[in-house]
Motif scaffolding. Sequence first.
Motif, PDB file in Angstrom:
ATOM      1  N   UNK A 191      -6.502   8.670  20.485  1.00 26.94           N
ATOM      2  CA  UNK A 191      -6.678   7.340  21.085  1.00 26.94           C
ATOM      3  C   UNK A 191      -7.701   6.516  20.300  1.00 26.94           C
ATOM      4  N   UNK A 192      -8.787   7.155  19.893  1.00 25.71           N
ATOM      5  CA  UNK A 192      -9.790   6.457  19.081  1.00 25.71           C
ATOM      6  C   UNK A 192      -9.203   6.075  17.727  1.00 25.71           C
ATOM      7  N   UNK A 193      -8.415   6.975  17.154  1.00 25.30           N
ATOM      8  CA  UNK A 193      -7.807   6.715  15.854  1.00 25.30           C
ATOM      9  C   UNK A 193      -6.890   5.497  15.911  1.00 25.30           C
ATOM     10  N   UNK A 194      -6.169   5.332  17.011  1.00 24.48           N
ATOM     11  CA  UNK A 194      -5.273   4.175  17.164  1.00 24.48           C
ATOM     12  C   UNK A 194      -6.077   2.874  17.058  1.00 24.48           C
ATOM     13  N   UNK A 195      -7.243   2.823  17.681  1.00 22.41           N
ATOM     14  CA  UNK A 195      -8.092   1.632  17.617  1.00 22.41           C
ATOM     15  C   UNK A 195      -8.506   1.359  16.169  1.00 22.41           C
ATOM     16  N   UNK A 196      -8.920   2.393  15.464  1.00 23.13           N
ATOM     17  CA  UNK A 196      -9.324   2.225  14.064  1.00 23.13           C
ATOM     18  C   UNK A 196      -8.143   1.847  13.182  1.00 23.13           C
ATOM     19  N   UNK A 197      -6.946   2.373  13.488  1.00 23.91           N
ATOM     20  CA  UNK A 197      -5.749   2.014  12.726  1.00 23.91           C
ATOM     21  C   UNK A 197      -5.442   0.535  12.884  1.00 23.91           C
TER      22      UNK A 197
ATOM     23  N   UNK B 278       0.850  -1.170   0.000  1.00 28.03           N
ATOM     24  CA  UNK B 278       0.000   0.000   0.000  1.00 28.03           C
ATOM     25  C   UNK B 278       0.901   1.241   0.000  1.00 28.03           C
ATOM     26  N   UNK B 279       0.620   2.165  -0.885  1.00 29.74           N
ATOM     27  CA  UNK B 279       1.438   3.369  -0.993  1.00 29.74           C
ATOM     28  C   UNK B 279       1.123   4.344   0.147  1.00 29.74           C
ATOM     29  N   UNK B 280       2.026   5.303   0.330  1.00 34.60           N
ATOM     30  CA  UNK B 280       1.820   6.320   1.369  1.00 34.60           C
ATOM     31  C   UNK B 280       0.556   7.128   1.092  1.00 34.60           C
ATOM     32  N   UNK B 281       0.279   7.378  -0.180  1.00 28.75           N
ATOM     33  CA  UNK B 281      -0.929   8.132  -0.549  1.00 28.75           C
ATOM     34  C   UNK B 281      -2.180   7.341  -0.176  1.00 28.75           C
ATOM     35  N   UNK B 282      -2.145   6.034  -0.407  1.00 26.83           N
ATOM     36  CA  UNK B 282      -3.296   5.188  -0.048  1.00 26.83           C
ATOM     37  C   UNK B 282      -3.502   5.172   1.466  1.00 26.83           C
ATOM     38  N   UNK B 283      -2.411   5.096   2.219  1.00 24.37           N
ATOM     39  CA  UNK B 283      -2.512   5.119   3.680  1.00 24.37           C
ATOM     40  C   UNK B 283      -3.078   6.457   4.132  1.00 24.37           C
ATOM     41  N   UNK B 284      -2.597   7.549   3.539  1.00 26.57           N
ATOM     42  CA  UNK B 284      -3.100   8.886   3.881  1.00 26.57           C
ATOM     43  C   UNK B 284      -4.603   8.975   3.609  1.00 26.57           C
ATOM     44  N   UNK B 285      -5.031   8.463   2.475  1.00 27.96           N
ATOM     45  CA  UNK B 285      -6.461   8.501   2.129  1.00 27.96           C
ATOM     46  C   UNK B 285      -7.291   7.688   3.125  1.00 27.96           C
ATOM     47  N   UNK B 286      -6.780   6.530   3.537  1.00 31.20           N
ATOM     48  CA  UNK B 286      -7.504   5.718   4.523  1.00 31.20           C
ATOM     49  C   UNK B 286      -7.577   6.428   5.867  1.00 31.20           C
ATOM     50  N   UNK B 287      -6.480   7.062   6.270  1.00 30.92           N
ATOM     51  CA  UNK B 287      -6.475   7.811   7.528  1.00 30.92           C
ATOM     52  C   UNK B 287      -7.487   8.948   7.473  1.00 30.92           C
ATOM     53  N   UNK B 288      -7.511   9.663   6.358  1.00 30.42           N
ATOM     54  CA  UNK B 288      -8.468  10.758   6.205  1.00 30.42           C
ATOM     55  C   UNK B 288      -9.897  10.238   6.335  1.00 30.42           C
ATOM     56  N   UNK B 289     -10.183   9.121   5.663  1.00 36.96           N
ATOM     57  CA  UNK B 289     -11.533   8.548   5.717  1.00 36.96           C
ATOM     58  C   UNK B 289     -11.891   8.140   7.143  1.00 36.96           C
ATOM     59  N   UNK B 290     -10.943   7.552   7.873  1.00 38.09           N
ATOM     60  CA  UNK B 290     -11.202   7.149   9.256  1.00 38.09           C
ATOM     61  C   UNK B 290     -11.518   8.355  10.131  1.00 38.09           C
ATOM     62  N   UNK B 291     -10.772   9.427   9.939  1.00 38.35           N
ATOM     63  CA  UNK B 291     -10.965  10.625  10.758  1.00 38.35           C
ATOM     64  C   UNK B 291     -12.334  11.240  10.472  1.00 38.35           C
ATOM     65  N   UNK B 292     -12.694  11.315   9.205  1.00 35.24           N
ATOM     66  CA  UNK B 292     -13.970  11.939   8.829  1.00 35.24           C
ATOM     67  C   UNK B 292     -15.153  11.046   9.201  1.00 35.24           C
ATOM     68  N   UNK B 293     -15.066   9.751   8.860  1.00 40.04           N
ATOM     69  CA  UNK B 293     -16.204   8.847   9.057  1.00 40.04           C
ATOM     70  C   UNK B 293     -16.320   8.342  10.494  1.00 40.04           C
ATOM     71  N   UNK B 294     -15.235   7.854  11.052  1.00 39.89           N
ATOM     72  CA  UNK B 294     -15.297   7.223  12.374  1.00 39.89           C
ATOM     73  C   UNK B 294     -15.245   8.233  13.513  1.00 39.89           C
TER      74      UNK B 294
END
Length: 87
Positions: free
Chosen positions: A44-50, A1-17
Amino acid sequence: MSRIEVLEKLKAMIVENLEHTLPDEVHESDRIYEDLGIDSIMVLQLVVYMEEEFHVEVPEEDVDPAVFETMGSLITFIEELQAGQTA
């Protein structure tokens, strides 16, 4: 998974979760607390989703505050966790 893909997933987690609004563009250089307005409880919540999303285990003793300095440092941390689990 590229860094851009990881960044996009992190963004989605922050916005959605976390239900937190982010700027239209988020870059690796963006500071998590100062630029994106994410607080320590959200981190702390983000760590769980990660852990769920990236199939990693985040050991509490290894979490340095520098990991959550910028989006780029967080991506590097995720990559290191993933590499460590496949080694």
